[in-house]
Design a protein around this motif. Structure first.
Motif, PDB file in Angstrom:
ATOM      1  N   ASP A   1     -29.355 -25.849  27.195  1.00 19.13           N
ATOM      2  CA  ASP A   1     -30.075 -24.770  26.572  1.00 19.13           C
ATOM      3  C   ASP A   1     -31.264 -24.364  27.161  1.00 19.13           C
ATOM      4  O   ASP A   1     -32.160 -24.958  27.089  1.00 19.13           O
ATOM      5  CB  ASP A   1     -30.109 -24.871  25.220  1.00 19.13           C
ATOM      6  CG  ASP A   1     -28.896 -25.453  24.426  1.00 19.13           C
ATOM      7  OD1 ASP A   1     -27.759 -25.005  24.778  1.00 19.13           O
ATOM      8  OD2 ASP A   1     -28.928 -25.961  23.385  1.00 19.13           O
ATOM      9  N   ALA A   2     -31.265 -22.819  27.864  1.00 14.48           N
ATOM     10  CA  ALA A   2     -32.516 -22.392  28.245  1.00 14.48           C
ATOM     11  C   ALA A   2     -32.824 -21.143  27.354  1.00 14.48           C
ATOM     12  O   ALA A   2     -32.103 -20.188  27.124  1.00 14.48           O
ATOM     13  CB  ALA A   2     -32.211 -21.923  29.686  1.00 14.48           C
ATOM     14  N   THR A   3     -34.093 -21.142  27.041  1.00 15.97           N
ATOM     15  CA  THR A   3     -34.572 -20.251  26.088  1.00 15.97           C
ATOM     16  C   THR A   3     -35.899 -19.596  26.283  1.00 15.97           C
ATOM     17  O   THR A   3     -36.746 -20.472  26.792  1.00 15.97           O
ATOM     18  CB  THR A   3     -34.616 -20.979  24.399  1.00 15.97           C
ATOM     19  OG1 THR A   3     -33.640 -21.742  24.285  1.00 15.97           O
ATOM     20  CG2 THR A   3     -34.736 -20.023  23.316  1.00 15.97           C
ATOM     21  N   VAL A   4     -36.011 -18.378  25.999  1.00 16.87           N
ATOM     22  CA  VAL A   4     -37.296 -17.616  26.204  1.00 16.87           C
ATOM     23  C   VAL A   4     -37.819 -17.446  24.748  1.00 16.87           C
ATOM     24  O   VAL A   4     -37.054 -16.683  23.898  1.00 16.87           O
ATOM     25  CB  VAL A   4     -37.435 -16.490  27.278  1.00 16.87           C
ATOM     26  CG1 VAL A   4     -38.795 -15.736  27.021  1.00 16.87           C
ATOM     27  CG2 VAL A   4     -37.128 -17.106  28.433  1.00 16.87           C
ATOM     28  N   LEU A   5     -39.093 -17.701  24.398  1.00 17.23           N
ATOM     29  CA  LEU A   5     -39.470 -17.569  23.103  1.00 17.23           C
ATOM     30  C   LEU A   5     -40.818 -16.572  23.153  1.00 17.23           C
ATOM     31  O   LEU A   5     -41.572 -16.472  24.052  1.00 17.23           O
ATOM     32  CB  LEU A   5     -39.963 -18.869  22.526  1.00 17.23           C
ATOM     33  CG  LEU A   5     -38.798 -19.829  21.985  1.00 17.23           C
ATOM     34  CD1 LEU A   5     -39.291 -21.259  21.892  1.00 17.23           C
ATOM     35  CD2 LEU A   5     -37.810 -19.510  21.016  1.00 17.23           C
ATOM     36  N   SER A   6     -41.000 -15.878  21.986  1.00 16.54           N
ATOM     37  CA  SER A   6     -42.175 -14.982  21.974  1.00 16.54           C
ATOM     38  C   SER A   6     -42.319 -14.345  20.318  1.00 16.54           C
ATOM     39  O   SER A   6     -41.282 -14.305  20.029  1.00 16.54           O
ATOM     40  CB  SER A   6     -41.992 -13.771  22.805  1.00 16.54           C
ATOM     41  OG  SER A   6     -43.229 -12.938  22.858  1.00 16.54           O
ATOM     42  N   MET A   7     -43.516 -14.573  20.150  1.00 14.33           N
ATOM     43  CA  MET A   7     -43.717 -14.111  18.655  1.00 14.33           C
ATOM     44  C   MET A   7     -42.737 -15.036  17.653  1.00 14.33           C
ATOM     45  O   MET A   7     -42.291 -14.293  16.777  1.00 14.33           O
ATOM     46  CB  MET A   7     -43.254 -12.814  18.479  1.00 14.33           C
ATOM     47  CG  MET A   7     -44.332 -11.623  19.163  1.00 14.33           C
ATOM     48  SD  MET A   7     -45.997 -11.646  18.390  1.00 14.33           S
ATOM     49  CE  MET A   7     -45.725 -10.731  16.894  1.00 14.33           C
ATOM     50  N   GLY A   8     -42.595 -16.071  18.120  1.00 12.92           N
ATOM     51  CA  GLY A   8     -41.793 -17.276  17.163  1.00 12.92           C
ATOM     52  C   GLY A   8     -40.447 -16.829  17.112  1.00 12.92           C
ATOM     53  O   GLY A   8     -39.672 -17.354  16.381  1.00 12.92           O
ATOM     54  N   ASP A   9     -40.052 -16.057  17.854  1.00 17.61           N
ATOM     55  CA  ASP A   9     -38.424 -15.930  17.914  1.00 17.61           C
ATOM     56  C   ASP A   9     -37.697 -15.854  19.444  1.00 17.61           C
ATOM     57  O   ASP A   9     -38.651 -16.067  20.310  1.00 17.61           O
ATOM     58  CB  ASP A   9     -38.084 -14.386  17.528  1.00 17.61           C
ATOM     59  CG  ASP A   9     -36.931 -14.106  16.744  1.00 17.61           C
ATOM     60  OD1 ASP A   9     -35.991 -15.110  16.651  1.00 17.61           O
ATOM     61  OD2 ASP A   9     -36.427 -13.330  16.294  1.00 17.61           O
ATOM     62  N   ILE A  10     -36.549 -15.810  19.481  1.00 12.29           N
ATOM     63  CA  ILE A  10     -35.618 -16.124  20.711  1.00 12.29           C
ATOM     64  C   ILE A  10     -35.542 -14.608  21.381  1.00 12.29           C
ATOM     65  O   ILE A  10     -35.078 -13.752  20.750  1.00 12.29           O
ATOM     66  CB  ILE A  10     -34.496 -16.762  20.498  1.00 12.29           C
ATOM     67  CG1 ILE A  10     -34.531 -18.360  20.039  1.00 12.29           C
ATOM     68  CG2 ILE A  10     -33.700 -16.768  21.728  1.00 12.29           C
ATOM     69  CD1 ILE A  10     -33.348 -18.855  19.581  1.00 12.29           C
ATOM     70  N   VAL A  11     -36.131 -14.625  22.458  1.00 14.89           N
ATOM     71  CA  VAL A  11     -35.925 -13.534  23.131  1.00 14.89           C
ATOM     72  C   VAL A  11     -34.836 -13.273  23.998  1.00 14.89           C
ATOM     73  O   VAL A  11     -33.936 -12.372  24.101  1.00 14.89           O
ATOM     74  CB  VAL A  11     -37.311 -12.757  24.257  1.00 14.89           C
ATOM     75  CG1 VAL A  11     -36.960 -11.889  25.165  1.00 14.89           C
ATOM     76  CG2 VAL A  11     -38.421 -13.031  23.261  1.00 14.89           C
ATOM     77  N   SER A  12     -34.499 -14.380  24.806  1.00 17.39           N
ATOM     78  CA  SER A  12     -33.359 -14.616  25.632  1.00 17.39           C
ATOM     79  C   SER A  12     -32.755 -16.159  25.677  1.00 17.39           C
ATOM     80  O   SER A  12     -33.721 -16.863  25.497  1.00 17.39           O
ATOM     81  CB  SER A  12     -33.557 -13.988  27.059  1.00 17.39           C
ATOM     82  OG  SER A  12     -34.519 -14.820  27.709  1.00 17.39           O
ATOM     83  N   PHE A  13     -31.595 -16.232  25.794  1.00 15.05           N
ATOM     84  CA  PHE A  13     -31.029 -17.604  25.558  1.00 15.05           C
ATOM     85  C   PHE A  13     -29.634 -17.548  26.413  1.00 15.05           C
ATOM     86  O   PHE A  13     -28.890 -16.710  26.503  1.00 15.05           O
ATOM     87  CB  PHE A  13     -30.635 -17.891  24.017  1.00 15.05           C
ATOM     88  CG  PHE A  13     -29.888 -19.034  23.784  1.00 15.05           C
ATOM     89  CD1 PHE A  13     -30.819 -20.354  23.802  1.00 15.05           C
ATOM     90  CD2 PHE A  13     -28.657 -19.127  23.641  1.00 15.05           C
ATOM     91  CE1 PHE A  13     -30.172 -21.569  23.643  1.00 15.05           C
ATOM     92  CE2 PHE A  13     -27.962 -20.269  23.446  1.00 15.05           C
ATOM     93  CZ  PHE A  13     -28.800 -21.590  23.439  1.00 15.05           C
ATOM     94  N   GLU A  14     -29.370 -18.763  27.012  1.00 17.31           N
ATOM     95  CA  GLU A  14     -28.195 -19.136  27.434  1.00 17.31           C
ATOM     96  C   GLU A  14     -27.855 -20.542  27.673  1.00 17.31           C
ATOM     97  O   GLU A  14     -29.004 -21.436  27.315  1.00 17.31           O
ATOM     98  CB  GLU A  14     -28.050 -18.800  29.357  1.00 17.31           C
ATOM     99  CG  GLU A  14     -27.143 -18.504  29.964  1.00 17.31           C
ATOM    100  CD  GLU A  14     -26.270 -17.633  29.507  1.00 17.31           C
ATOM    101  OE1 GLU A  14     -25.000 -17.363  29.807  1.00 17.31           O
ATOM    102  OE2 GLU A  14     -26.772 -16.499  29.097  1.00 17.31           O
ATOM    103  N   THR A  15     -26.719 -20.983  27.377  1.00 17.29           N
ATOM    104  CA  THR A  15     -26.089 -22.215  27.209  1.00 17.29           C
ATOM    105  C   THR A  15     -25.054 -22.603  28.093  1.00 17.29           C
ATOM    106  O   THR A  15     -24.293 -21.696  28.598  1.00 17.29           O
ATOM    107  CB  THR A  15     -26.051 -22.668  25.854  1.00 17.29           C
ATOM    108  OG1 THR A  15     -25.649 -24.183  25.589  1.00 17.29           O
ATOM    109  CG2 THR A  15     -24.586 -21.938  25.334  1.00 17.29           C
ATOM    110  N   THR A  16     -24.852 -23.827  28.552  1.00 14.12           N
ATOM    111  CA  THR A  16     -23.867 -24.059  29.439  1.00 14.12           C
ATOM    112  C   THR A  16     -23.483 -25.671  28.957  1.00 14.12           C
ATOM    113  O   THR A  16     -24.491 -26.359  28.201  1.00 14.12           O
ATOM    114  CB  THR A  16     -24.088 -24.447  30.880  1.00 14.12           C
ATOM    115  OG1 THR A  16     -23.029 -24.845  31.682  1.00 14.12           O
ATOM    116  CG2 THR A  16     -25.214 -25.080  31.095  1.00 14.12           C
TER     117      THR A  16
END
Length: 335
Positions: free
Chosen positions: A160-175
């Protein structure tokens, strides 16, 4: 008496349980051994894992979790009940408050399944948290500010690759390419090139002992492995090198790189700049593969760091959440 506040990281391959005031008290394989004739559960965790490939056909070792989700409801309940009873004993009668994590792409229905499993296993007040957010806390990242932070979690079932900002998920991708895919790739490589069959435990040990992501300039290491000759059916011993394993792992590693690149491409430019400044954090068992941080840094053109506690980030994150809550009751939430 110790606190009844408990944090659970229920992974595809491993279950880790934190108890407030005691630390991580369970860190075992998330497997159950069952007797196919009686349908009874006969072993859990490490004891069950030791049975893989070493018992009669009547004993089957199963993983209740697949790709980060509950695949077998009854087995998941039995496994979690076993470990909670092991931790709390008779005090389980005063049902514990529990924080448990789920993948970012978990649906509302799947979250309800998790809640039901925890309730039937003895949990009382249940809080379901999203894994990347909890992992960030456990890794020491403050994602509550308006700045981008990226985490790549290479677990057993998924990456799981995740970008976080302001305590929330901005973008996410999984394989679904992760640790178990590495093991399967090693099994298939040995079968194809050496006409020998090895089990999943052997493949996992090969990965840990000589697995590497980038070719090494050092003298290639090699280890002896034992399996079954596909031609004769007899036992066979083989010397296999780190260079071979490097080639075998190339296809799944490329999928992980693609997943990480996709997340970066979906992220607003301002946050990508932040990621360049802060670096990318690697967690999960796959983060321990030598060279994975270097390869991802080269491919993403950003600094990549392995967390100080890559295997226990999520469990540690639940512990921090529990400590912050103090004695305040935990209510059922999905966040």
């Amino acid at each position: 008496m110790f606190s009844k506040d408990i944090g659970i990281d229920l992974g595809t391959a491993t279950i880790r349980i934190y108890v407030k005031g005691r630390g991580i008290v369970i860190n075992e394989p998330a497997v159950v051994a069952i007797d196919k004739n009686t349908k009874k559960n006969i072993a859990f965790g490490q004891q069950a894992y030791e049975m893989i490939g070493r018992t009669s056909e009547n004993i089957k070792v199963l993983y209740p979790m697949q790709y980060g989700f509950i695949a077998d409801f009854e087995l998941a309940c039995a496994m979690l009940s076993h470990f909670l009873n092991q931790i709390l004993g008779k005090s389980l009668l005063s049902r514990p408050r529990i924080v448990i994590c789920c993948p970012a792409h978990t649906t509302r229905v799947e979250q309800n399944v998790i809640r039901q499993v925890v309730e039937l296993s003895g949990g009382k007040q249940i809080s379901i948290k999203i894994e990347p957010k909890v992992a960030a806390i456990g890794a020491g990242i403050d994602s509550s500010q308006p700045a981008g932070h990226m985490i790549i979690d290479i677990g057993a079932g998924t990456t799981d690759a995740t970008v976080l900002s302001m305590g929330d998920i901005v973008s996410f991708e999984t394989t679904n390419t992760a640790g178990k895919a590495f093991d399967e790739q090693i099994i298939q490589h040995i079968k194809k090139h050496h006409h020998m069959y090895v089990g999943e435990r052997t493949a996992e040990q090969v990965k840990k002992d000589i697995g590497l992501v980038l070719p090494s300039d050092e003298k290639p290491r090699a280890i002896a492995i034992h399996g079954r000759d596909l031609g004769t059916g007899f036992p066979k011993t083989l010397m296999i090198t780190a260079e071979e394993i490097n080639k075998a792992l190339h296809p799944p590693i490329r999928k992980i790189v693609h997943t990480a690149k996709t997340v970066v491409e979906k992220t607003p430019p301002e946050l990508v700049t932040d990621i360049m400044d802060h670096g990318i954090i690697l967690i999960g068992g796959g983060a321990l593969l030598p060279g994975i941080d270097t390869l991802l840094s080269e491919e993403l053109n950003a600094p990549v760091f392995i967390a100080k506690n890559p295997l226990t980030c999520i469990a540690i994150g639940t512990s921090i959440l529990l400590e912050k809550k103090g004695t305040t009751p935990i209510h059922y939430t999905m966040s």
